[in-house]
Motif scaffolding. Structure first.
Motif, PDB file in Angstrom:
ATOM      1  N   GLY A  50       0.801  -1.228   0.000  1.00 36.37           N
ATOM      2  CA  GLY A  50       0.000   0.000   0.000  1.00 36.37           C
ATOM      3  C   GLY A  50       0.827   1.268   0.000  1.00 36.37           C
ATOM      4  N   ASP A  51       2.135   1.175   0.301  1.00 39.59           N
ATOM      5  CA  ASP A  51       2.995   2.360   0.277  1.00 39.59           C
ATOM      6  C   ASP A  51       3.166   2.869  -1.148  1.00 39.59           C
ATOM      7  OD1 ASP A  51       3.355   2.227   3.006  1.00 39.59           O
ATOM      8  OD2 ASP A  51       5.419   1.474   2.917  1.00 39.59           O
ATOM      9  N   GLN A  52       3.379   4.175  -1.242  1.00 44.48           N
ATOM     10  CA  GLN A  52       3.622   4.820  -2.530  1.00 44.48           C
ATOM     11  C   GLN A  52       5.063   4.577  -2.967  1.00 44.48           C
ATOM     12  OE1 GLN A  52       0.837   6.602  -3.615  1.00 44.48           O
ATOM     13  NE2 GLN A  52       1.795   6.770  -5.617  1.00 44.48           N
ATOM     14  N   ALA A  53       5.270   4.420  -4.274  1.00 51.15           N
ATOM     15  CA  ALA A  53       6.626   4.248  -4.803  1.00 51.15           C
ATOM     16  C   ALA A  53       7.453   5.503  -4.525  1.00 51.15           C
ATOM     17  CB  ALA A  53       6.580   3.984  -6.299  1.00 51.15           C
ATOM     18  N   PRO A  54       8.573   5.378  -3.844  1.00 49.70           N
ATOM     19  CA  PRO A  54       9.422   6.552  -3.622  1.00 49.70           C
ATOM     20  C   PRO A  54       9.993   7.064  -4.947  1.00 49.70           C
ATOM     21  CG  PRO A  54       9.960   4.812  -2.055  1.00 49.70           C
ATOM     22  CD  PRO A  54       9.065   4.210  -3.096  1.00 49.70           C
ATOM     23  N   PRO A  55      10.062   8.377  -5.111  1.00 47.44           N
ATOM     24  CA  PRO A  55      10.618   8.923  -6.356  1.00 47.44           C
ATOM     25  C   PRO A  55      12.124   8.664  -6.440  1.00 47.44           C
ATOM     26  CG  PRO A  55      10.205  10.682  -4.781  1.00 47.44           C
ATOM     27  CD  PRO A  55       9.655   9.421  -4.172  1.00 47.44           C
TER      28      PRO A  55
ATOM     29  N   VAL B  54       7.449  -2.613 -12.271  1.00 46.06           N
ATOM     30  CA  VAL B  54       8.243  -3.544 -11.480  1.00 46.06           C
ATOM     31  C   VAL B  54       9.624  -2.930 -11.293  1.00 46.06           C
ATOM     32  CG1 VAL B  54       9.202  -5.870 -11.294  1.00 46.06           C
ATOM     33  CG2 VAL B  54       7.000  -5.509 -12.467  1.00 46.06           C
ATOM     34  N   VAL B  55       9.940  -2.542 -10.073  1.00 43.42           N
ATOM     35  CA  VAL B  55      11.261  -2.031  -9.726  1.00 43.42           C
ATOM     36  C   VAL B  55      11.991  -3.169  -9.029  1.00 43.42           C
ATOM     37  CG1 VAL B  55      12.545  -0.363  -8.337  1.00 43.42           C
ATOM     38  CG2 VAL B  55      10.410   0.333  -9.473  1.00 43.42           C
ATOM     39  N   PHE B  56      13.166  -3.512  -9.539  1.00 39.19           N
ATOM     40  CA  PHE B  56      13.909  -4.567  -8.854  1.00 39.19           C
ATOM     41  C   PHE B  56      15.361  -4.193  -8.654  1.00 39.19           C
ATOM     42  CE2 PHE B  56      14.216  -5.727 -13.289  1.00 39.19           C
ATOM     43  CZ  PHE B  56      15.379  -6.475 -13.472  1.00 39.19           C
ATOM     44  N   PHE B  57      15.844  -4.558  -7.481  1.00 33.76           N
ATOM     45  CA  PHE B  57      17.216  -4.270  -7.090  1.00 33.76           C
ATOM     46  C   PHE B  57      18.068  -5.472  -7.480  1.00 33.76           C
ATOM     47  CE2 PHE B  57      14.667  -1.266  -4.960  1.00 33.76           C
ATOM     48  CZ  PHE B  57      15.437  -0.117  -4.939  1.00 33.76           C
TER      49      PHE B  57
ATOM     50  N   GLN C 287       6.193  -2.401 -17.097  1.00 36.89           N
ATOM     51  CA  GLN C 287       7.553  -1.864 -17.261  1.00 36.89           C
ATOM     52  C   GLN C 287       8.439  -2.392 -16.142  1.00 36.89           C
ATOM     53  OE1 GLN C 287       9.012   0.601 -19.562  1.00 36.89           O
ATOM     54  NE2 GLN C 287      10.823  -0.233 -18.542  1.00 36.89           N
ATOM     55  N   PHE C 288       9.604  -2.933 -16.520  1.00 34.84           N
ATOM     56  CA  PHE C 288      10.600  -3.384 -15.550  1.00 34.84           C
ATOM     57  C   PHE C 288      11.727  -2.364 -15.487  1.00 34.84           C
ATOM     58  CE2 PHE C 288       8.286  -7.212 -15.926  1.00 34.84           C
ATOM     59  CZ  PHE C 288       8.710  -8.120 -14.958  1.00 34.84           C
ATOM     60  N   VAL C 289      12.121  -2.009 -14.267  1.00 32.07           N
ATOM     61  CA  VAL C 289      13.221  -1.080 -14.040  1.00 32.07           C
ATOM     62  C   VAL C 289      14.168  -1.715 -13.032  1.00 32.07           C
ATOM     63  CG1 VAL C 289      13.888   1.197 -13.192  1.00 32.07           C
ATOM     64  CG2 VAL C 289      11.758   0.934 -14.482  1.00 32.07           C
ATOM     65  N   ALA C 290      15.404  -1.958 -13.461  1.00 30.48           N
ATOM     66  CA  ALA C 290      16.420  -2.558 -12.601  1.00 30.48           C
ATOM     67  C   ALA C 290      17.286  -1.456 -11.990  1.00 30.48           C
ATOM     68  CB  ALA C 290      17.289  -3.520 -13.403  1.00 30.48           C
TER      69      ALA C 290
END
Length: 193
Positions: free
Chosen positions: A8-13, A36-39, A67-70
Motif C-alpha cells: 500500500g505504500d507509494q513508490a518513492p521517487p 516492477v522495480v527490482f534491485f 515496465q521493468f526497471v532494474a
C-alpha cells in the motif's frame, strides 16, 4: 518504521543515471499500468542465474503495459564489478529488456528498503506497492523453481484482482552497503514474512 516498504505504500521517487546515458526518474514510467522495480547487480549468482528467467517473464508480458526497471545499489567499493562501467558493459553484452539504473549513493535502496539482489517491488497504476519479495523459490537455479510469485502478482494486478500472496522473502545476496562488510545488513532490516 519498517525498513522495507509495506503493501500500500507509494513508490518513492528517484532520478538516477541509466546505462543508456540518460537520467531516468519514476515519472518517466508513468504510462505503465504495472511498474516492477527490482534491485539487482552485476555479480551476484542469484541475479546472474535468474536474469534469463526474468527476461522470459518480461517477454511474456510484452504489450500488456508492464515496465521493468532494474536498479543496482551495490557499492563498487565492495565489488568492483558492480560499478557503472561494468553495468554498461553487461547491458551491451546481454541486451536485457529493462532499464538499468545506478544508485551509487544508495539512497533509493534505502527508500525502498532493498534487502537482497534480486528484490522485486510491484506497483499498480497508482504506484501503490502490491507485491514485494522474490520472483520464485529458486533464483540460483530457476530449473528447480516450484513457485512463480512475481509472475502471479503481475497477473493478479493486470486482471484487477487482489494479489494472492503480496509479500515473500527475497532470495539472494544482501545489498552491498558502502563502507560495510560484504555481509552486513542494517539492524532494522529483517525477513518480510
Amino acid at each position: 518504521m519498517a525498513f522495507t516498504l509495506s503493501i500500500g505504500d507509494q513508490a518513492p521517487p528517484f532520478s538516477l543515471p541509466a546505462t543508456d546515458g540518460n537520467q531516468r526518474s519514476l515519472a518517466d514510467f508513468a504510462e505503465a499500468s504495472v511498474l516492477v522495480v527490482f534491485f539487482t547487480c552485476n555479480h551476484c549468482p542469484y541475479v546472474v542465474n535468474s536474469d534469463e528467467h526474468t527476461r522470459a517473464l518480461v517477454a511474456s508480458l510484452a504489450g500488456r503495459g508492464v515496465q521493468f526497471v532494474a536498479i543496482n545499489s551495490n557499492s563498487a567499493n565492495t565489488y568492483k564489478e558492480d560499478d557503472f562501467e561494468h553495468m554498461v558493459t553487461r547491458m551491451e553484452e546481454h541486451g536485457f529488456p529493462w532499464v538499468y539504473l545506478h544508485d551509487e549513493l544508495q539512497d533509493v535502496a534505502k527508500a525502498y528498503g532493498a534487502l537482497r539482489t534480486p528484490h522485486f517491488f510491484v506497483f499498480d497504476r497508482d504506484r501503490k506497492l502490491v507485491y514485494t519479495g522474490r520472483s520464485n523459490d529458486s533464483p540460483r537455479d530457476t530449473s528447480k523453481a516450484t513457485t512463480a510469485e512475481l509472475a502471479d502478482a503481475i497477473d493478479d494486478v493486470l486482471a484487477g484482482r487482489p494479489v494472492r500472496l503480496p509479500v515473500t522473502n527475497p532470495i539472494g545476496c544482501n545489498v552491498k552497503w558502502d563502507g560495510k562488510d560484504a555481509h552486513w545488513m542494517p539492524a532494522e532490516a529483517c525477513d518480510l514474512v
